[in-house]
Structure formats: structure tokens, C-alpha cells
Design a protein around this motif. Structure first.
Motif, PDB file in Angstrom:
ATOM      1  N   PRO A   5      34.294  37.181  26.180  1.00 54.25           N
ATOM      2  CA  PRO A   5      35.453  37.821  26.837  1.00 54.25           C
ATOM      3  C   PRO A   5      35.151  39.013  27.734  1.00 54.25           C
ATOM      4  N   CYS A   6      34.186  39.841  27.380  1.00 55.37           N
ATOM      5  CA  CYS A   6      33.917  41.025  28.205  1.00 55.37           C
ATOM      6  C   CYS A   6      32.684  40.824  29.087  1.00 55.37           C
ATOM      7  N   ALA A   7      31.509  40.720  28.471  1.00 52.24           N
ATOM      8  CA  ALA A   7      30.256  40.694  29.233  1.00 52.24           C
ATOM      9  C   ALA A   7      30.152  39.486  30.159  1.00 52.24           C
ATOM     10  N   ALA A   8      30.459  38.303  29.640  1.00 53.55           N
ATOM     11  CA  ALA A   8      30.318  37.100  30.462  1.00 53.55           C
ATOM     12  C   ALA A   8      31.320  37.086  31.605  1.00 53.55           C
ATOM     13  N   VAL A   9      32.588  37.404  31.302  1.00 54.36           N
ATOM     14  CA  VAL A   9      33.607  37.413  32.361  1.00 54.36           C
ATOM     15  C   VAL A   9      33.277  38.468  33.407  1.00 54.36           C
ATOM     16  N   THR A  10      32.766  39.607  32.979  1.00 57.63           N
ATOM     17  CA  THR A  10      32.380  40.655  33.917  1.00 57.63           C
ATOM     18  C   THR A  10      31.293  40.164  34.868  1.00 57.63           C
ATOM     19  N   ALA A  11      30.247  39.543  34.315  1.00 57.01           N
ATOM     20  CA  ALA A  11      29.149  39.037  35.152  1.00 57.01           C
ATOM     21  C   ALA A  11      29.648  37.953  36.104  1.00 57.01           C
ATOM     22  N   TRP A  12      30.492  37.063  35.592  1.00 54.39           N
ATOM     23  CA  TRP A  12      31.049  35.995  36.424  1.00 54.39           C
ATOM     24  C   TRP A  12      31.898  36.567  37.560  1.00 54.39           C
ATOM     25  N   HIS A  13      32.785  37.488  37.234  1.00 54.22           N
ATOM     26  CA  HIS A  13      33.667  38.092  38.225  1.00 54.22           C
ATOM     27  C   HIS A  13      32.863  38.761  39.337  1.00 54.22           C
ATOM     28  N   ALA A  14      31.815  39.494  38.924  1.00 52.33           N
ATOM     29  CA  ALA A  14      30.996  40.209  39.905  1.00 52.33           C
ATOM     30  C   ALA A  14      30.204  39.264  40.798  1.00 52.33           C
ATOM     31  N   LEU A  15      29.505  38.316  40.188  1.00 59.00           N
ATOM     32  CA  LEU A  15      28.577  37.480  40.944  1.00 59.00           C
ATOM     33  C   LEU A  15      29.248  36.305  41.646  1.00 59.00           C
ATOM     34  N   VAL A  16      30.202  35.669  40.966  1.00 59.05           N
ATOM     35  CA  VAL A  16      30.753  34.412  41.466  1.00 59.05           C
ATOM     36  C   VAL A  16      32.102  34.628  42.151  1.00 59.05           C
ATOM     37  N   THR A  17      33.070  35.188  41.439  1.00 64.05           N
ATOM     38  CA  THR A  17      34.407  35.345  42.013  1.00 64.05           C
ATOM     39  C   THR A  17      34.388  36.279  43.213  1.00 64.05           C
ATOM     40  N   LYS A  18      33.812  37.457  43.041  1.00 62.92           N
ATOM     41  CA  LYS A  18      33.772  38.433  44.132  1.00 62.92           C
ATOM     42  C   LYS A  18      32.497  38.313  44.968  1.00 62.92           C
ATOM     43  N   GLY A  19      31.383  37.952  44.323  1.00 61.57           N
ATOM     44  CA  GLY A  19      30.090  37.978  45.002  1.00 61.57           C
ATOM     45  C   GLY A  19      29.724  36.715  45.743  1.00 61.57           C
ATOM     46  N   ASN A  20      30.364  35.587  45.415  1.00 59.86           N
ATOM     47  CA  ASN A  20      30.041  34.313  46.065  1.00 59.86           C
ATOM     48  C   ASN A  20      28.533  34.059  46.095  1.00 59.86           C
ATOM     49  N   VAL A  21      27.877  34.275  44.970  1.00 58.13           N
ATOM     50  CA  VAL A  21      26.422  34.131  44.908  1.00 58.13           C
ATOM     51  C   VAL A  21      26.016  32.720  45.314  1.00 58.13           C
ATOM     52  N   SER A  22      24.899  32.625  46.029  1.00 59.69           N
ATOM     53  CA  SER A  22      24.441  31.319  46.512  1.00 59.69           C
ATOM     54  C   SER A  22      22.931  31.216  46.385  1.00 59.69           C
ATOM     55  N   ALA A  23      22.414  30.026  46.718  1.00 58.56           N
ATOM     56  CA  ALA A  23      20.984  29.759  46.584  1.00 58.56           C
ATOM     57  C   ALA A  23      20.137  30.575  47.544  1.00 58.56           C
ATOM     58  N   ASN A  24      20.752  31.160  48.547  1.00 57.23           N
ATOM     59  CA  ASN A  24      19.985  31.964  49.497  1.00 57.23           C
ATOM     60  C   ASN A  24      19.888  33.436  49.088  1.00 57.23           C
ATOM     61  N   ASP A  25      20.509  33.804  47.958  1.00 57.58           N
ATOM     62  CA  ASP A  25      20.609  35.207  47.571  1.00 57.58           C
ATOM     63  C   ASP A  25      19.488  35.633  46.631  1.00 57.58           C
ATOM     64  N   THR A  26      19.181  36.923  46.694  1.00 63.62           N
ATOM     65  CA  THR A  26      18.352  37.576  45.692  1.00 63.62           C
ATOM     66  C   THR A  26      19.216  38.601  44.977  1.00 63.62           C
ATOM     67  N   VAL A  27      19.211  38.522  43.649  1.00 67.81           N
ATOM     68  CA  VAL A  27      20.069  39.365  42.817  1.00 67.81           C
ATOM     69  C   VAL A  27      19.190  40.288  41.983  1.00 67.81           C
ATOM     70  N   LEU A  28      19.560  41.571  41.943  1.00 72.77           N
ATOM     71  CA  LEU A  28      18.868  42.545  41.104  1.00 72.77           C
ATOM     72  C   LEU A  28      19.731  42.845  39.889  1.00 72.77           C
ATOM     73  N   LEU A  29      19.148  42.722  38.701  1.00 74.25           N
ATOM     74  CA  LEU A  29      19.840  43.001  37.448  1.00 74.25           C
ATOM     75  C   LEU A  29      19.167  44.175  36.758  1.00 74.25           C
ATOM     76  N   LEU A  30      19.962  45.132  36.306  1.00 71.11           N
ATOM     77  CA  LEU A  30      19.431  46.305  35.631  1.00 71.11           C
ATOM     78  C   LEU A  30      19.541  46.137  34.122  1.00 71.11           C
ATOM     79  N   GLY A  31      18.401  46.132  33.454  1.00 74.07           N
ATOM     80  CA  GLY A  31      18.403  46.024  32.004  1.00 74.07           C
ATOM     81  C   GLY A  31      18.628  44.613  31.512  1.00 74.07           C
ATOM     82  N   THR A  32      18.615  44.471  30.167  1.00 76.61           N
ATOM     83  CA  THR A  32      18.701  43.148  29.548  1.00 76.61           C
ATOM     84  C   THR A  32      19.798  43.102  28.482  1.00 76.61           C
ATOM     85  N   GLY A  33      20.873  43.850  28.710  1.00 76.41           N
ATOM     86  CA  GLY A  33      22.032  43.772  27.834  1.00 76.41           C
ATOM     87  C   GLY A  33      22.888  42.565  28.150  1.00 76.41           C
ATOM     88  N   GLY A  34      24.070  42.516  27.536  1.00 78.55           N
ATOM     89  CA  GLY A  34      24.915  41.342  27.635  1.00 78.55           C
ATOM     90  C   GLY A  34      25.294  40.958  29.047  1.00 78.55           C
TER      91      GLY A  34
END
Length: 338
Positions: free
Chosen positions: A142-171
Motif C-alpha cells: 500500500p505505501c512503498a510499492a504504490v509510491t514507487a509506481w506513482h513516481a516511476l510509471v504514473t508520473k515518470g513514464n519510465v521507458s527502456a531508454n531511461d536510466t534511473v538512480l535509486l537511493l538506498g535499498t529500502g522498500g
């Protein structure tokens, strides 16, 4: 029934196991036997009293939980007895934009949360779990997964041409790693632990940076992105890491500001945002619509949430302290039913 209450803002020690009458669903409501809950950093700051200085007590904490529908009130049509469900973070945010009124419906903050043997939620405030997930895995969404999805997919439109930087290894970061790889993106991830970086590589991370060994990690990320910068940063650190994230992202790139793990309140130079024409977006979890779209992808790709450790219902304070130690990789879960 047994429930945990935060009885004051005295921190983890204010968590107390108490008895309450089992509630009965009214019209439009469902009664859920909670099987598992999962912790987020937010739960630590709720316990400390810094999430909402005007918080009312006692409060049943935790936004994240999954369980079985065991009774329904009159007029319920979205779910039925026996369905496996999770509650949504903001009970009133079904679709569209977040509003001040919807923000008041946050489980484990504005209203009682999921750390109980049974909870009552409105039928509109639940989603059906993907069939392949256990209750423990479903409770992480409910929190961590939806947050990541909202950021990357809904708002971010992440695609195969993108490079994504992730900070840390939390949820949030580990879910973002899984979603980024589903969409074919290249992923760079940071940690101070070589063991955690090795686990991230096993999950598909393309490049890893140890920020303890390399304090100027933004410069290394710049080099790893062909000296142009990454397309998208999942920024969970706050003001302690945001200046470096603004340097690591490319001109015209996007920074999703999600957490404040490294602090808040310090000044941040706005010039990189201006000069690099950056999009800096705040992401405060997401709607039920986001959750259901994410679940379709999780089911399609048989995504399995990464759970670091599962605690028993009588080990809630230990679970909180384990999360507080930052030793975890992925999610920390509390199993409510034994």
C-alpha cells in the motif's frame, strides 16, 4: 480483539497491546481479519510525534496491511466474504488528484491503521490482492510499492531508454528497482553496504555505488551515465541528499522527492533546478487507481515483493527497532495471525 495503540508521542515505547471489542461493519463497510502488516519509515516518525504535531491519541498505527474479508455491511458490492484484500493508504483517494480533504484519510495517521487483529474499512478503500502473493507479500504494497509506481510509471513514464538512480535499498527503492527493470530501464543504485549492493545486482541493478566508499557519489553516477546524468532519481533522502541528486540528474530530467531519511530543514540551492530545467515532483503515495494499475502489472509479471524479515504479532516493538536500525533490505513485515 487485540490491537496495538500508540498512546502518546513517546516513540516506540508508547506502543501498547490492548483489547478492544471486535467491530461490526455498517453500510458500505467491510470487516477484515488482518493477517499481516508492513512497516514504513513513516511509522517511525508517527511514533516519534514528528509526523503530525497535533496527532490525537490513542492511535492504531501502520498504513499497510492485508487480510481476508470476513463480513460485509449492507450495500457492499466491490468485495465479498473470503476475498483477499489490502487497504489503500489514503482511504478517500480513489482517483484524480490528492486534496487536503483526502489527505485526512491516511491510515495510521489521520485515522486508525492496520495493526490490529480486525479492522473496518469502507469498501472503496480496499483492493484485491494478486493471486500469487501471500498475505505477508500483499501487506508490503500500500505505501512503498504504490509510491514507487506513482513516481516511476504514473508520473515518470519510465521507458527502456531511461536510466534511473535509486537511493538506498529500502522498500520504495527496491520496488522501484523491480518496476524499472520490468519497463526495461537501466538502474543505478546506492548503498553503504556491499552485501546490499550485491543483492540489488541479483535483482537486476546494472550499476551500484557505495556512498560510504565514494562520498561524492553524484560524480560517479554522472560518469556511469555517459557524463550526461540520469533521467530519473528516486530521492528518499531529503535535504541531506537532494543537492547531489540534482547534480546527478540530466538536463531536463526528473527527481521524485519521496522521503526525508537523511533530514529536512537545511537549505537547498534551487539554481540546478532552474539551469537544468528539471522537474522536481513530490510523491505522497498514490490513489486506489494507481494501486489497481500496479497490481495488474505485478500479476502479469509475477512480481514478488522483497521481504527482509517477518516478526510475530508479539514482537511489534522489535520490528520497529529493526526498521529504525536501517539493517533491512526491502520490507519489514509483522505477521498478525499465527
Amino acid at each position: 480483539m487485540k490491537v496495538y495503540e500508540l498512546q502518546s508521542n513517546a516513540g516506540i515505547d508508547a506502543l501498547k497491546l490492548v483489547e478492544r471489542p471486535e467491530p461490526k461493519p455498517q453500510a458500505g463497510q467491510v470487516l477484515i481479519r488482518v493477517h499481516a502488516t508492513s512497516l514504513n519509515y513513516r511509522d517511525l516518525i508517527v511514533a516519534a510525534g514528528t509526523y503530525n504535531p497535533t496527532q490525537k491519541y490513542p492511535l492504531i498505527p501502520m498504513s499497510d496491511g492485508a487480510g481476508e474479508v470476513v463480513a460485509v455491511g449492507e450495500g457492499v458490492t466491490r468485495v465479498k466474504v473470503g476475498d483477499r484484500v489490502a487497504g489503500i493508504f489514503f482511504q478517500d483517494w480513489i482517483y484524480g488528484q490528492l486534496t487536503r480533504q483526502k489527505m485526512k484519510s491516511d491510515l495510521g495517521g489521520g485515522i486508525d491503521g492496520m495493526l490490529a487483529e480486525h479492522v473496518i474499512l469502507h469498501q472503496d478503500g480496499v483492493v484485491i490482492l494478486p493471486d500469487h502473493l501471500s498475505y505477508e507479500e500483499g501487506a508490503t504494497l500500500p505505501c512503498a510499492a504504490v509510491t514507487a509506481w506513482h513516481a516511476l510509471v504514473t508520473k515518470g513514464n519510465v521507458s527502456a531508454n531511461d536510466t534511473v538512480l535509486l537511493l538506498g535499498t529500502g522498500g520504495v527503492s527496491i520496488f522501484a528497482l523491480q518496476f524499472a527493470k520490468i519497463h526495461g530501464a537501466r538502474v543505478i543504485i546506492t548503498s553503504s553496504s556491499e552485501d546490499k549492493l550485491a543483492r540489488a545486482r541479483e535483482l537486476g541493478a546494472d550499476e551500484t555505488v557505495n556512498y560510504k566508499i565514494t562520498p561524492d557519489w553524484d560524480k560517479q553516477v554522472y560518469e556511469l551515465s555517459d557524463r550526461t546524468g540520469v533521467d530519473h532519481v528516486i530521492e528518499v533522502g531529503g535535504t541531506g541528499t537532494l543537492p547531489k541528486s540534482l547534480q546527478a540528474v540530466r538536463i531536463g530530467g526528473r527527481v521524485s522527492l519521496i522521503g526525508v531519511l537523511s533530514g529536512r530543514g537545511e537549505e537547498v540551492d534551487p539554481l540546478p533546478i532552474l539551469f537544468k530545467s528539471l522537474t522536481v515532483q513530490g510523491i505522497y503515495v498514490g490513489s486506489r487507481e494507481n494501486f489497481e494499475a500496479m497490481n495488474q502489472t505485478i500479476a502479469q509479471h509475477q512480481v514478488k515483493p522483497i521481504i527482509d524479515k517477518v516478526f510475530a504479532f508479539n514482537q511489534v516493538q522489535e520490528a520497529y527497532r529493526y526498521l529504525q536500525s536501517a539493517a533491512h533490505f526491502g520490507k519489514v513485515v509483522i505477521k498478525v495471525t499465527q
